[in-house]
Design a protein around this motif. Structure first.
Motif, mmCIF file in Angstrom:
data_model
loop_
_atom_site.group_PDB
_atom_site.id
_atom_site.type_symbol
_atom_site.label_atom_id
_atom_site.label_comp_id
_atom_site.label_asym_id
_atom_site.label_seq_id
_atom_site.Cartn_x
_atom_site.Cartn_y
_atom_site.Cartn_z
ATOM 1 N N SER A 150 0.809 -1.225 0.000
ATOM 2 C CA SER A 150 0.000 0.000 0.000
ATOM 3 C C SER A 150 0.841 1.273 0.000
ATOM 4 O O SER A 150 0.393 2.323 -0.475
ATOM 5 C CB SER A 150 -0.927 0.014 1.229
ATOM 6 N N LYS A 151 2.070 1.201 0.503
ATOM 7 C CA LYS A 151 2.907 2.390 0.622
ATOM 8 C C LYS A 151 3.882 2.521 -0.542
ATOM 9 O O LYS A 151 4.617 3.503 -0.637
ATOM 10 C CB LYS A 151 3.680 2.374 1.949
ATOM 11 N N GLY A 152 3.928 1.507 -1.399
ATOM 12 C CA GLY A 152 4.822 1.573 -2.536
ATOM 13 C C GLY A 152 6.250 1.203 -2.190
ATOM 14 O O GLY A 152 6.505 0.525 -1.182
ATOM 15 N N MET A 153 7.216 1.658 -2.991
ATOM 16 C CA MET A 153 8.619 1.302 -2.811
ATOM 17 C C MET A 153 9.207 2.049 -1.606
ATOM 18 O O MET A 153 9.156 3.273 -1.550
ATOM 19 C CB MET A 153 9.411 1.647 -4.073
ATOM 20 N N LEU A 154 9.769 1.249 -0.656
ATOM 21 C CA LEU A 154 10.359 1.825 0.555
ATOM 22 C C LEU A 154 11.865 1.591 0.544
ATOM 23 O O LEU A 154 12.340 0.489 0.222
ATOM 24 C CB LEU A 154 9.753 1.191 1.810
ATOM 25 N N SER A 155 12.640 2.627 0.921
ATOM 26 C CA SER A 155 14.106 2.522 0.940
ATOM 27 C C SER A 155 14.560 1.826 2.225
ATOM 28 O O SER A 155 13.820 1.774 3.225
ATOM 29 C CB SER A 155 14.730 3.919 0.866
ATOM 30 N N PRO A 156 15.791 1.311 2.240
ATOM 31 C CA PRO A 156 16.305 0.619 3.433
ATOM 32 C C PRO A 156 16.321 1.499 4.679
ATOM 33 O O PRO A 156 16.168 0.996 5.791
ATOM 34 C CB PRO A 156 17.732 0.234 3.034
ATOM 35 N N GLY A 157 16.523 2.813 4.502
ATOM 36 C CA GLY A 157 16.575 3.701 5.664
ATOM 37 C C GLY A 157 15.297 3.691 6.474
ATOM 38 O O GLY A 157 15.296 4.058 7.657
ATOM 39 N N ILE A 158 14.166 3.261 5.857
ATOM 40 C CA ILE A 158 12.886 3.234 6.571
ATOM 41 C C ILE A 158 12.703 1.928 7.332
ATOM 42 O O ILE A 158 12.295 1.931 8.504
ATOM 43 C CB ILE A 158 11.718 3.446 5.577
ATOM 44 N N PHE A 159 13.026 0.799 6.710
ATOM 45 C CA PHE A 159 12.686 -0.478 7.363
ATOM 46 C C PHE A 159 13.876 -1.227 7.965
ATOM 47 O O PHE A 159 13.678 -2.092 8.832
ATOM 48 C CB PHE A 159 11.927 -1.397 6.396
ATOM 49 N N ILE A 160 15.125 -0.938 7.546
ATOM 50 C CA ILE A 160 16.272 -1.653 8.120
ATOM 51 C C ILE A 160 16.420 -1.383 9.618
ATOM 52 O O ILE A 160 16.675 -2.319 10.402
ATOM 53 C CB ILE A 160 17.565 -1.310 7.350
ATOM 54 N N PRO A 161 16.272 -0.116 10.117
ATOM 55 C CA PRO A 161 16.342 0.099 11.569
ATOM 56 C C PRO A 161 15.305 -0.718 12.338
ATOM 57 O O PRO A 161 15.568 -1.227 13.422
ATOM 58 C CB PRO A 161 16.093 1.603 11.720
ATOM 59 N N ILE A 162 14.096 -0.844 11.750
ATOM 60 C CA ILE A 162 13.055 -1.667 12.395
ATOM 61 C C ILE A 162 13.490 -3.128 12.424
ATOM 62 O O ILE A 162 13.323 -3.824 13.427
ATOM 63 C CB ILE A 162 11.709 -1.509 11.655
ATOM 64 N N ALA A 163 14.085 -3.592 11.339
ATOM 65 C CA ALA A 163 14.546 -4.978 11.264
ATOM 66 C C ALA A 163 15.631 -5.244 12.307
ATOM 67 O O ALA A 163 15.665 -6.313 12.930
ATOM 68 C CB ALA A 163 15.069 -5.288 9.863
ATOM 69 N N GLU A 164 16.528 -4.268 12.521
ATOM 70 C CA GLU A 164 17.592 -4.448 13.502
ATOM 71 C C GLU A 164 17.028 -4.474 14.913
ATOM 72 O O GLU A 164 17.487 -5.235 15.771
ATOM 73 C CB GLU A 164 18.626 -3.327 13.357
ATOM 74 N N GLU A 165 16.034 -3.652 15.213
ATOM 75 C CA GLU A 165 15.431 -3.609 16.544
ATOM 76 C C GLU A 165 14.679 -4.906 16.850
ATOM 77 O O GLU A 165 14.697 -5.395 17.984
ATOM 78 C CB GLU A 165 14.457 -2.431 16.651
ATOM 79 N N THR A 166 14.023 -5.473 15.861
ATOM 80 C CA THR A 166 13.161 -6.635 16.079
ATOM 81 C C THR A 166 13.866 -7.959 15.857
ATOM 82 O O THR A 166 13.299 -9.020 16.124
ATOM 83 C CB THR A 166 11.939 -6.561 15.146
ATOM 84 N N GLY A 167 15.108 -7.930 15.338
ATOM 85 C CA GLY A 167 15.831 -9.177 15.079
ATOM 86 C C GLY A 167 15.525 -9.783 13.726
ATOM 87 O O GLY A 167 16.036 -10.861 13.393
ATOM 88 N N LEU A 168 14.725 -9.081 12.906
ATOM 89 C CA LEU A 168 14.397 -9.585 11.562
ATOM 90 C C LEU A 168 15.556 -9.410 10.587
ATOM 91 O O LEU A 168 15.523 -9.958 9.478
ATOM 92 C CB LEU A 168 13.159 -8.863 11.019
ATOM 93 N N ILE A 169 16.567 -8.653 11.004
ATOM 94 C CA ILE A 169 17.670 -8.341 10.093
ATOM 95 C C ILE A 169 18.409 -9.592 9.648
ATOM 96 O O ILE A 169 18.925 -9.654 8.523
ATOM 97 C CB ILE A 169 18.642 -7.334 10.757
ATOM 98 N N TYR A 170 18.482 -10.604 10.509
ATOM 99 C CA TYR A 170 19.188 -11.830 10.131
ATOM 100 C C TYR A 170 18.454 -12.533 8.982
ATOM 101 O O TYR A 170 19.064 -12.953 7.992
ATOM 102 C CB TYR A 170 19.292 -12.763 11.330
ATOM 103 N N GLU A 171 17.142 -12.644 9.096
ATOM 104 C CA GLU A 171 16.349 -13.297 8.043
ATOM 105 C C GLU A 171 16.425 -12.504 6.734
ATOM 106 O O GLU A 171 16.620 -13.070 5.651
ATOM 107 C CB GLU A 171 14.899 -13.417 8.517
ATOM 108 N N ILE A 172 16.317 -11.174 6.838
ATOM 109 C CA ILE A 172 16.372 -10.337 5.638
ATOM 110 C C ILE A 172 17.773 -10.374 5.020
ATOM 111 O O ILE A 172 17.936 -10.480 3.793
ATOM 112 C CB ILE A 172 15.969 -8.890 5.986
ATOM 113 N N GLY A 173 18.821 -10.310 5.886
ATOM 114 C CA GLY A 173 20.195 -10.350 5.394
ATOM 115 C C GLY A 173 20.500 -11.642 4.667
ATOM 116 O O GLY A 173 21.209 -11.647 3.638
#
Length: 812
Positions: free
Chosen positions: A598-621
Motif C-alpha cells: 500500500s505504501k509503494g517502494m520503501l528505501s532501506p533507511g525506513i525499514f532496516i532500523p526496524i529490522a535491527e530492533e526486532t531481530g528480523l535483520i538476520y532473516e532479511i540479510g
C-alpha cells in the motif's frame, strides 16, 4: 555300725521346691536391681539380695533335710546350722556380684559358677554335718551332687544376667520359667546329696550347742516363714521398680528437656519470679557475648542494657506481661559488649506450674543474616542489579506518586527516556562483560549530570534509562538537563585499552499534556526518542501529536515487515561500480528495497532500523545474500562480465557462530564462485580484534573479499587496516557531499586515498553526483567510484539493458 534308712515327707519336698523356685525368681529380679544401681545403693541391694537369696536357698536346703524322717530322734548343732546359713548368703553375694557387671565373659561366668557351686556345696554339706548322727557318703553320688551344683550355678548366673535389664516382651513368664528350671537344678543337687548320704545308728556329740528340733512343724514353720520373707522381698522389689520407673521417667524427661535446652539453636534464658537468671544455654552466651559467671543469679534488668535504646521500654513491657501469663514476640537488636550489633527475634514464654506463673523463658535467635537477605531481596525487587539504580517497578511507582501529587498541586513534571546510540555495537563486538562495565560508567555520568536537579534516574533494561524530573521552572530547565546529559555521555570511554565514543537519544513527555498515566507518558517519551534516532541520533525531542502518528506507522510497518519475506515483497536493486578511465563496470552493489502493498517502494533507511530492533535483520540479510549470489551467478552464466557483487553484512550476521561456513553454504547453493563475492562490513564490527580477526581470516581463506564500508565515520583504530585482511576501503558519502566546498572534507578524502594506496588496498568513493566531485577524486588518483553521476540503483532487468546488452553488441 548299723545303717538306718529314712523316708521323705512329700509335702515338705514340694515346699522345698517352691522355696527354690521363689528364691531363683527373686535372684533374677535382684540381679536387675543390682545392675542398674550405683555406689552405696548398689552395695545395699547386693547385701539385701544376698540375704534374701541366701535365706531362700538355705531354707530350701533345711526344709529338704527336715523332710527326711529317720526312725530315731535327731539333734542339730545350732552353731553349724547358722554357719550353713552364712555360706548360703556368701554364695548368693558372689552370684549377684558377678551378674551385676556390665559385661559377662565366659571366664567370668565359669569362675562365678565355680564359686557359687562351692558355696552351695559348703552350705549343704555343712548343714548336713549339723545333724548329730554319723553320716558317710557314697563318693560317686557325692561328686555328682557337686557337679549338679556347678551346672545349676552356671544356669542360674547366665539366666540372671540375661534377665537383669528387663524390658523384654513376656518377661514375667520367662522369669517364672527360668526360676522353675533353676529351682529344679538346686533341688536336684540337694536331693542328690541326700541320696549320697548314709545314716548310721550312732550319735555324735555337738561341737558347740546341740538342740532337738521337731522336724515336721519346724519344717512347716521355716517353709512358711521363708515363703513369707521371699514374698515380702518380691513385693519390695516390685514397689522399688515402680518407684524406680517413675524416677527413670522423670530422669528421662529431664534429660530430654535438658538436651532440648542445651542443643537448641536458639538462645534460652530462664528467669524466676524475682527476675533473676537461674539458667541459660550456651547459645545464649554466644549471642549476647556474656560469660556464664556474669549472667547466673543476676537480675535480668542488669543484662538488658545491651538492647538498643529505642527498644528498651517496649522490651521491658513485654517481659513484664509474661508474668501475667501472656506470651509475646518481637524483633529487636542488641549491641554486644564487643561492639557487634545483632538483630534478634525474641519470644517471652511464661513458665506455668499448676496454673501459676513461676517464671519466664526468654527465647531468642539471631536473624541478622535473615534480615540482610530480606533487605537485599527487597532492594533487588526495586533496583537494577547491575547499576544499583531504581528499576522499572520502582520508577512506575514514582510516576504514579508524581501523578497523584501533581494532580493535587496542579503542577507538571517531565519523563525522559534515554537510549545509548551504538551500544549494541559495543555489546556485540566487545562482549557482555565490557558492555556491563560501559553501562555502569554511563549510569554514573547521568547521575552526575542530574545531581543539581530534582530527578529520579532508573534503568529500564539494556541501554535504556528513564528520568523523572519534578519541580522544574520551565521547559528550558528540562532542555538544559537533556543537553547536559548528552554532553557527558559523548566523552570517550576507555574500553579494552581503546577509546570508544557513543551518543544518546532522549525523548521527553510532559504531564499532564502528554499522558495521564505512567504507561502513556513512557510510551510517548519513547516515541520522541525514536524520532531523535531517526533524525540521526545524538539529541533530544519533546513528544508531539505528529510523533504519535509516526509511531503508529512504525508499529504497522513492523507487522508488515514480518510477512514481507514470505510474501515476496522484498527485491534487490543494483548500483554499478565504475572505473573512471574507461567507464567500465568493475563491480556492483546489491541494495534491498521493499515493495510495500500500500505504501509503494520503501528505501532501506525506513525499514532496516526496524529490522535491527526486532531481530528480523538476520532473516532479511540471509535473503539478500542468497538473492544477490543467485543473480550474479545467472549473469555470469549468460555471458555477463566476471565482476564481483558487493553485499552489506549486518552486525548480527557478522557475529553469528560459524559465519564462514554460513557464507560458503550459500555460495555452494547458488553456484557462485567465492572470488566474486565481496562483503561490506563497518568499522564497528571489528572492535573486538580477537573475534574479528578470526572471522575475517576465515573468510579470506575461502577467497571472499572484504570491503570496509563508510570508512572514516567510525571511531575505531586505523591499526585495524593492517591487522585484518581488508581488500578495499570505501570512502563514505558524507565526505563526498561537500568536497567541492569544504577543504577539510577534501583533505580527509585525499588522506584516505593515499593511505589505502600505501597499504596496497583498493579504494572506492560512493555518493558521486557531480562532475566536480569526480574531478577532485580523479585528481587524487581515486579511479573507482559509485554514485548517481554514473547510475542510480537499478533493477536486475535495467542493469542488463543499460550495461550488459550494449557490451555484448560491441563484442559481437
Amino acid at each position: 555300725m548299723e545303717h538306718i534308712h529314712g523316708s521323705y515327707d512329700s509335702i515338705l519336698v514340694f515346699f522345698s521346691y517352691i522355696i527354690a523356685v521363689m528364691a531363683s525368681y527373686t535372684a533374677l529380679d535382684l540381679a536387675g536391681r543390682v545392675s542398674t544401681s550405683k555406689g552405696k545403693t548398689r552395695l545395699g541391694w547386693l547385701l539385701f539380695g544376698a540375704a534374701a537369696m541366701g535365706m531362700g536357698i538355705w531354707s530350701m536346703h533345711f526344709v529338704g533335710m527336715l523332710a527326711f524322717n529317720l526312725p530315731i530322734t535327731i539333734k542339730y548343732d545350732l552353731i553349724i546350722v547358722l554357719l550353713s546359713v552364712v555360706a548360703a548368703i556368701v554364695a548368693s553375694f558372689i552370684a549377684l556380684y558377678v551378674v551385676g557387671r556390665s559385661k559377662l565373659t565366659g571366664v567370668q561366668l565359669l569362675s562365678g559358677a565355680l564359686l557359687l557351686a562351692t558355696g552351695i556345696s559348703i552350705m549343704h554339706y555343712v548343714g548336713m554335718s549339723a545333724m548329730l548322727i554319723h553320716i558317710t557318703y557314697t563318693p560317686i553320688i557325692f561328686i555328682l551332687s557337686v557337679l549338679i551344683a556347678f551346672g545349676a550355678s552356671v544356669a542360674a548366673l547366665w539366666l540372671a544376667f540375661y534377665f537383669r535389664k528387663g524390658g523384654q516382651r513376656g518377661e514375667l513368664w520367662k522369669k517364672l520359667g527360668s526360676g522353675a528350671i533353676m529351682g529344679a537344678a538346686i533341688v536336684g543337687m540337694h536331693y542328690t546329696g541326700m541320696v549320697a548320704a548314709n545314716f548310721h545308728n550312732s550319735s555324735k556329740s555337738a561341737l558347740f550347742y546341740g538342740v532337738i528340733l521337731d522336724q515336721k512343724w519346724l519344717a512347716y514353720f521355716i517353709a512358711g516363714g521363708t515363703l513369707f520373707t521371699l514374698g515380702l522381698s518380691l513385693f519390695g522389689i516390685y514397689i522399688s521398680k515402680r518407684l524406680a520407673s517413675k524416677d527413670l521417667e522423670i530422669e528421662q524427661n529431664e534429660k530430654w528437656y535438658k538436651s532440648l535446652y542445651e542443643n537448641s539453636q536458639d538462645g534460652i534464658v530462664s528467669v524466676d519470679l524475682q527476675h533473676r537468671v537461674i539458667s541459660f544455654n550456651s547459645v545464649a552466651l554466644q549471642l549476647t557475648g556474656y560469660s556464664g559467671k556474669k549472667v547466673i543469679n543476676q537480675p535480668i534488668s542488669a543484662l538488658s542494657t545491651i538492647i538498643v535504646s529505642e527498644d528498651q521500654e517496649k522490651v521491658k513491657q513485654m517481659f513484664q506481661s509474661t508474668f501475667q501469663g501472656e506470651r509475646s514476640n518481637l524483633e529487636t537488636a542488641i549491641i554486644r559488649p564487643d561492639g557487634i550489633r545483632l538483630d534478634l527475634n525474641v519470644s517471652y514464654v511464661p513458665v506455668i506450674v499448676e496454673g501459676n506463673v513461676v517464671g519466664s523463658y526468654i527465647i531468642f535467635k539471631d536473624i541478622t543474616e535473615e534480615l540482610r537477605a530480606k533487605q537485599k531481596i527487597s532492594h533487588l525487587a526495586f533496583h537494577d542489579e547491575l547499576t544499583g539504580l531504581p528499576n522499572r517497578r520502582m520508577f512506575n511507582q514514582a510516576i504514579a506518586q508524581a501523578i497523584e501529587d501533581s494532580s493535587i498541586s496542579k503542577s507538571s513534571f517531565a519523563v525522559m527516556v534515554l537510549d545509548i546510540d551504538r551500544f549494541k555495537m559495543i555489546n556485540d563486538s566487545l562482549g557482555h562483560t565490557v558492555g556491563d562495565q560501559f553501562l555502569k560508567e554511563v549510569s554514573k555520568r547521568i547521575e552526575k549530570s542530574a545531581e543539581e536537579y530534582n530527578v529520579i534516574l532508573a534503568r529500564m533494561g539494556g541501554d535504556e534509562f528513564t528520568l523523572l524530573c519534578r519541580e522544574y521552572e520551565s521547559h528550558e530547565t528540562v532542555k538544559a538537563l537533556a543537553k547536559q546529559i548528552i554532553s557527558s555521555i559523548q566523552a570517550p570511554y576507555r574500553l579494552k585499552d581503546s577509546d570508544f565514543y557513543v551518543s544518546a537519544s532522549i525523548g521527553i513527555s510532559l504531564f499532564p499534556g502528554h499522558g495521564h498515566d505512567a504507561i502513556q507518558l513512557l510510551k510517548n517519551a519513547d516515541t520522541a526518542m525514536y524520532e531523535v534516532k531517526k533524525r540521526g541520533k545524538n539529541g533530544y525531542q519533546f513528544f508531539t501529536n505528529e510523533l504519535d502518528h509516526i509511531l503508529q506507522e512504525k508499529i504497522e510497518l513492523e507487522g508488515d515487515l514480518r510477512k514481507a519475506v514470505e510474501r515476496g515483497e522484498l527485491l534487490l536493486h543494483y548500483q554499478p561500480q565504475i572505473r573512471t578511465e574507461d567507464h567500465a563496470m568493475i563491480g556492483i552493489e546489491a541494495l534491498v528495497r521493499w515493495e510495500h502493498p500500500s505504501k509503494g517502494m520503501l528505501s532501506p533507511g525506513i525499514f532496516i532500523p526496524i529490522a535491527e530492533e526486532t531481530g528480523l535483520i538476520y532473516e532479511i540479510g540471509t535473503w539478500v545474500l542468497r538473492e544477490a549470489c543467485q543473480q550474479m551467478r545467472k549473469w555470469h552464466a549468460e555471458g555477463g562480465p566476471l565482476i564481483p557483487i558487493s553485499v552489506n553484512l549486518s552486525s548480527q550476521q557478522f557475529h553469528q557462530p560459524k559465519l564462514a561456513e554460513y557464507i560458503m553454504a550459500i555460495l555452494e547453493e547458488t553456484g557462485l564462485e567465492s572470488q566474486y563475492l565481496e562483503l561490506e562490513i563497518t568499522e564497528s564490527m571489528m572492535m573486538d580484534a580477537s573475534v574479528s580477526s578470526s572471522i575475517l581470516n576465515q573468510l579470506n581463506d575461502f577467497g571472499i573479499k572484504i570491503s570496509l564500508d563508510d570508512f572514516g565515520t567510525g571511531y575505531s583504530s586505523l591499526s585495524y587496516l593492517k591487522m585484518f585482511p581488508i581488500h578495499k576501503v570505501k570512502i563514505d558519502r558524507s565526505f563526498i557531499r561537500d568536497i567541492t566546498e569544504n577543504n577539510d572534507d577534501k583533505a580527509i578524502v585525499s588522506t584516505i586515498i593515499a593511505m589505502a594506496q600505501h597499504l596496497n588496498m583498493e579504494v572506492i568513493a560512493e555518493g558521486i553526483e557531480t562532475k566536480d566531485q569526480l574531478d577532485i577524486l580523479m585528481d587524487n588518483e581515486c579511479r573507482k567510484i559509485q554514485g548517481y553521476y554514473f547510475s542510480k540503483p537499478l533493477s536486475a532487468n535495467d542493469v542488463e539493458q543499460a550495461f550488459f546488452i550494449p557490451s555484448r553488441v560491441v563484442v559481437g
